[in-house]
Design a protein around this motif. Sequence first.
Motif, PDB file in Angstrom:
ATOM      1  N   GLN A 166       0.829  -1.209   0.000  1.00 47.75           N
ATOM      2  CA  GLN A 166       0.000   0.000   0.000  1.00 47.75           C
ATOM      3  C   GLN A 166       0.863   1.258   0.000  1.00 47.75           C
ATOM      4  O   GLN A 166       1.905   1.317   0.651  1.00 47.75           O
ATOM      5  N   LEU A 193      -7.245   8.175   0.815  1.00 48.48           N
ATOM      6  CA  LEU A 193      -7.168   8.615   2.201  1.00 48.48           C
ATOM      7  C   LEU A 193      -8.497   9.164   2.717  1.00 48.48           C
ATOM      8  O   LEU A 193      -8.636   9.436   3.911  1.00 48.48           O
ATOM      9  N   ASN A 198      -8.827   4.536   6.447  1.00 48.71           N
ATOM     10  CA  ASN A 198      -7.516   5.168   6.269  1.00 48.71           C
ATOM     11  C   ASN A 198      -7.395   6.505   6.986  1.00 48.71           C
ATOM     12  O   ASN A 198      -6.418   7.230   6.795  1.00 48.71           O
TER      13      ASN A 198
END
Length: 216
Positions: A166, A193, A198
């Motif tokens: 990632q 994000l 996240n």
Amino acid sequence: MPIKFAVSLLPLCLLLCSAAPLPACAAVEHAPVTAAFLKAERIAVPGKLVKAARILDAGGEHILVVSMRTGASTADNATPGDDEERYELFASLYARKANRWAREWLIEEVNDCPIIDSSANFFPKYITITDLDQNGIAEVTVPYKYFCNGGVDSSTLKVIMRQGAQKFAARGQTLVGTGDRRFGGELVFDPSLSRKENAVFKAHLQFIRDKVYIER
């Protein structure tokens, strides 16, 4: 696991994981290493070493190597004899595979900027190793900036996080100037994000960016 690595990290791991065997320890541990250690382990360092660390996590044993190399521009319009127009930034994570180190990922940036002003650098203090989501896998965050322009201007700023395969990033510009005469400071996060899972990564990237984006 090599004995010399296990000896250095075993007390910390046992402290955090009670009497659990070392392979079952889920805590992420890390310690700085020297250029001499990297040489002994036959890990090449391109240019000048900026930061290096040994990492132990649920995925095993790793080595982080961050370095920078400068040299003459390779552009057609470069001035002969100027040996600091090209900046190459490298951050690599290696994993031990049997008796060798295999590179898992590479962050690489090249700033080749002949004729006009140029620079590039990492922020070693804010190169971090964390386990923000507490899954036992280390996250490595690497902030850096580079400049290619004439006169006073902002630099391109990137804060890159890797957790295994990632990759997450905050990208933008540094902030330059004072009072009403300030410019730059833009910030854009990777779309991934914005996902709820996240959020902790986004907060960390924002924290690191806020520490380094003002030109002083």
